[in-house]
Scaffold this motif. Structure first.
Motif, PDB file in Angstrom:
ATOM      1  N   ARG A  54       0.776  13.320   3.623  1.00  0.00           N
ATOM      2  CA  ARG A  54       0.086  12.166   4.185  1.00  0.00           C
ATOM      3  C   ARG A  54       1.037  10.982   4.343  1.00  0.00           C
ATOM      4  NH1 ARG A  54      -3.531   9.039   0.683  1.00  0.00           N
ATOM      5  NH2 ARG A  54      -3.708   7.154   1.861  1.00  0.00           N
ATOM      6  N   LEU A  55       1.876  10.744   3.327  1.00  0.00           N
ATOM      7  CA  LEU A  55       2.850   9.660   3.415  1.00  0.00           C
ATOM      8  C   LEU A  55       3.838   9.901   4.554  1.00  0.00           C
ATOM      9  CD1 LEU A  55       3.737   8.783  -0.288  1.00  0.00           C
ATOM     10  CD2 LEU A  55       2.727   7.279   1.417  1.00  0.00           C
ATOM     11  N   GLU A  56       4.281  11.125   4.714  1.00  0.00           N
ATOM     12  CA  GLU A  56       5.237  11.448   5.778  1.00  0.00           C
ATOM     13  C   GLU A  56       4.608  11.250   7.157  1.00  0.00           C
ATOM     14  OE1 GLU A  56       8.859  12.527   7.468  1.00  0.00           O
ATOM     15  OE2 GLU A  56       8.344  11.886   5.452  1.00  0.00           O
ATOM     16  N   ILE A  57       3.373  11.685   7.324  1.00  0.00           N
ATOM     17  CA  ILE A  57       2.682  11.505   8.607  1.00  0.00           C
ATOM     18  C   ILE A  57       2.498  10.020   8.910  1.00  0.00           C
ATOM     19  CG2 ILE A  57       0.466  11.818   9.797  1.00  0.00           C
ATOM     20  CD1 ILE A  57       0.348  14.583   8.355  1.00  0.00           C
ATOM     21  N   GLU A  58       2.091   9.245   7.909  1.00  0.00           N
ATOM     22  CA  GLU A  58       1.920   7.809   8.115  1.00  0.00           C
ATOM     23  C   GLU A  58       3.249   7.154   8.487  1.00  0.00           C
ATOM     24  OE1 GLU A  58       0.113   6.239   4.598  1.00  0.00           O
ATOM     25  OE2 GLU A  58      -1.856   7.059   5.088  1.00  0.00           O
ATOM     26  N   ASN A  59       4.327   7.562   7.830  1.00  0.00           N
ATOM     27  CA  ASN A  59       5.641   6.992   8.116  1.00  0.00           C
ATOM     28  C   ASN A  59       6.071   7.301   9.549  1.00  0.00           C
ATOM     29  OD1 ASN A  59       8.173   5.770   7.654  1.00  0.00           O
ATOM     30  ND2 ASN A  59       9.053   7.757   7.171  1.00  0.00           N
ATOM     31  N   LYS A  60       5.922   8.550   9.955  1.00  0.00           N
ATOM     32  CA  LYS A  60       6.319   8.937  11.315  1.00  0.00           C
ATOM     33  C   LYS A  60       5.441   8.247  12.361  1.00  0.00           C
ATOM     34  CE  LYS A  60       9.663  11.559  10.151  1.00  0.00           C
ATOM     35  NZ  LYS A  60      11.025  11.072  10.301  1.00  0.00           N
ATOM     36  N   THR A  61       4.155   8.108  12.084  1.00  0.00           N
ATOM     37  CA  THR A  61       3.256   7.422  13.004  1.00  0.00           C
ATOM     38  C   THR A  61       3.664   5.957  13.144  1.00  0.00           C
ATOM     39  OG1 THR A  61       1.451   8.905  12.400  1.00  0.00           O
ATOM     40  CG2 THR A  61       0.841   6.842  13.474  1.00  0.00           C
ATOM     41  N   HIS A  62       4.003   5.322  12.016  1.00  0.00           N
ATOM     42  CA  HIS A  62       4.439   3.928  12.037  1.00  0.00           C
ATOM     43  C   HIS A  62       5.724   3.777  12.842  1.00  0.00           C
ATOM     44  CE1 HIS A  62       6.292   0.211  10.489  1.00  0.00           C
ATOM     45  NE2 HIS A  62       5.041  -0.213  10.452  1.00  0.00           N
ATOM     46  N   GLN A  63       6.664   4.681  12.662  1.00  0.00           N
ATOM     47  CA  GLN A  63       7.917   4.628  13.416  1.00  0.00           C
ATOM     48  C   GLN A  63       7.666   4.779  14.914  1.00  0.00           C
ATOM     49  OE1 GLN A  63      10.398   7.676  11.721  1.00  0.00           O
ATOM     50  NE2 GLN A  63      11.031   6.412   9.991  1.00  0.00           N
ATOM     51  N   ALA A  64       6.791   5.719  15.277  1.00  0.00           N
ATOM     52  CA  ALA A  64       6.487   5.934  16.693  1.00  0.00           C
ATOM     53  C   ALA A  64       5.808   4.709  17.296  1.00  0.00           C
ATOM     54  CB  ALA A  64       5.605   7.166  16.858  1.00  0.00           C
ATOM     55  N   ARG A 106       0.831  -1.203   0.000  1.00  0.00           N
ATOM     56  CA  ARG A 106       0.000   0.000   0.000  1.00  0.00           C
ATOM     57  C   ARG A 106       0.862   1.249   0.000  1.00  0.00           C
ATOM     58  NH1 ARG A 106      -1.512   3.867   2.843  1.00  0.00           N
ATOM     59  NH2 ARG A 106      -0.446   3.167   4.709  1.00  0.00           N
ATOM     60  N   VAL A 107       1.908   1.248   0.808  1.00  0.00           N
ATOM     61  CA  VAL A 107       2.797   2.408   0.868  1.00  0.00           C
ATOM     62  C   VAL A 107       3.489   2.610  -0.482  1.00  0.00           C
ATOM     63  CG1 VAL A 107       4.915   3.316   1.919  1.00  0.00           C
ATOM     64  CG2 VAL A 107       3.134   2.329   3.357  1.00  0.00           C
ATOM     65  N   MET A 108       3.928   1.532  -1.086  1.00  0.00           N
ATOM     66  CA  MET A 108       4.575   1.633  -2.405  1.00  0.00           C
ATOM     67  C   MET A 108       3.588   2.156  -3.449  1.00  0.00           C
ATOM     68  SD  MET A 108       7.717   0.903  -2.037  1.00  0.00           S
ATOM     69  CE  MET A 108       8.247   0.656  -3.690  1.00  0.00           C
ATOM     70  N   SER A 109       2.358   1.697  -3.387  1.00  0.00           N
ATOM     71  CA  SER A 109       1.330   2.157  -4.316  1.00  0.00           C
ATOM     72  C   SER A 109       1.072   3.649  -4.135  1.00  0.00           C
ATOM     73  CB  SER A 109       0.045   1.367  -4.095  1.00  0.00           C
ATOM     74  OG  SER A 109      -0.997   1.873  -4.881  1.00  0.00           O
ATOM     75  N   ASP A 110       0.976   4.093  -2.886  1.00  0.00           N
ATOM     76  CA  ASP A 110       0.759   5.514  -2.610  1.00  0.00           C
ATOM     77  C   ASP A 110       1.951   6.351  -3.063  1.00  0.00           C
ATOM     78  OD1 ASP A 110      -1.694   4.912  -1.536  1.00  0.00           O
ATOM     79  OD2 ASP A 110      -1.095   5.218   0.560  1.00  0.00           O
ATOM     80  N   ALA A 111       3.152   5.836  -2.834  1.00  0.00           N
ATOM     81  CA  ALA A 111       4.363   6.563  -3.251  1.00  0.00           C
ATOM     82  C   ALA A 111       4.424   6.659  -4.775  1.00  0.00           C
ATOM     83  CB  ALA A 111       5.612   5.880  -2.710  1.00  0.00           C
ATOM     84  N   TYR A 112       4.058   5.577  -5.461  1.00  0.00           N
ATOM     85  CA  TYR A 112       4.041   5.599  -6.925  1.00  0.00           C
ATOM     86  C   TYR A 112       3.009   6.607  -7.433  1.00  0.00           C
ATOM     87  CZ  TYR A 112       3.241   4.267 -11.737  1.00  0.00           C
ATOM     88  OH  TYR A 112       3.076   4.302 -13.092  1.00  0.00           O
ATOM     89  N   ALA A 113       1.827   6.635  -6.816  1.00  0.00           N
ATOM     90  CA  ALA A 113       0.789   7.580  -7.228  1.00  0.00           C
ATOM     91  C   ALA A 113       1.261   9.016  -7.024  1.00  0.00           C
ATOM     92  CB  ALA A 113      -0.499   7.323  -6.454  1.00  0.00           C
ATOM     93  N   MET A 114       1.960   9.266  -5.910  1.00  0.00           N
ATOM     94  CA  MET A 114       2.479  10.602  -5.663  1.00  0.00           C
ATOM     95  C   MET A 114       3.542  10.964  -6.705  1.00  0.00           C
ATOM     96  SD  MET A 114       4.500  12.220  -2.431  1.00  0.00           S
ATOM     97  CE  MET A 114       5.949  11.302  -2.871  1.00  0.00           C
ATOM     98  N   PHE A 115       4.431  10.025  -7.012  1.00  0.00           N
ATOM     99  CA  PHE A 115       5.464  10.260  -8.016  1.00  0.00           C
ATOM    100  C   PHE A 115       4.834  10.532  -9.385  1.00  0.00           C
ATOM    101  CE2 PHE A 115       8.399   8.607 -11.266  1.00  0.00           C
ATOM    102  CZ  PHE A 115       9.476   9.453 -11.041  1.00  0.00           C
ATOM    103  N   LYS A 116       3.818   9.766  -9.726  1.00  0.00           N
ATOM    104  CA  LYS A 116       3.110   9.955 -10.991  1.00  0.00           C
ATOM    105  C   LYS A 116       2.474  11.344 -11.056  1.00  0.00           C
ATOM    106  CE  LYS A 116      -0.852   7.949 -13.048  1.00  0.00           C
ATOM    107  NZ  LYS A 116      -1.838   6.894 -13.036  1.00  0.00           N
TER     108      LYS A 116
END
Length: 139
Positions: free
Chosen positions: A79-89, A24-34
């Protein structure tokens, strides 16, 4: 994940959810890159349009399109950055080697409750929409 470790097949379920989340994260990152590439194309088109002296209406349309695409890219990257930081925490709190099992369990219960509260939040139907940001947020 803490709860899943306590189950018989928790490790298999944990691996499945980990792969699913990574996908899911890869899909979201690809969509953002696109979207970022589409934004770049729009700016290139706008730059060419300045050289070719297009109509003011067409230029306004291109500028509006670039603005909307830029906001979408910012929204998705934030949104991706917030999700990443939340996951790390969450990982740091639930995988603390210094904490005993009971503390980890209480943390997991509290985090589940927080997640349920966050998921229960719905947009206010009475809120006046912002006229400057007219795009879908994907929520």
């Amino acid at each position: 994940k803490y709860f899943e470790r306590q189950e018989l097949f928790g490790s298999f379920r944990n691996a499945y959810h980990s792969v699913k989340e990574t996908g899911r994260v890869m899909s979201d990152a690809y969509a953002m890159f696109k979207d970022a590439m589409e934004l770049q194309r729009t700016y290139a088109e706008l730059s060419k349009a300045d050289e070719n002296s297009i109509t003011p209406e067409e230029k306004l349309r291109l500028e509006d399109s670039a603005t909307k695409k830029g906001l979408q890219v910012l929204w998705k990257s934030g949104r991706l950055e917030i999700e990443n930081k939340t996951h790390q925490a969450c990982s740091a709190v639930l995988n603390d080697k210094a904490a005993d099992k009971e503390t980890l369990k209480r943390r997991a219960v509290a985090m589940r409750a927080m997640g349920e509260i966050y998921m229960a939040v719905k947009p206010d139907p009475d809120q006046i929409p912002n006229p400057f940001i007219q795009f879908e947020t994907g929520l």
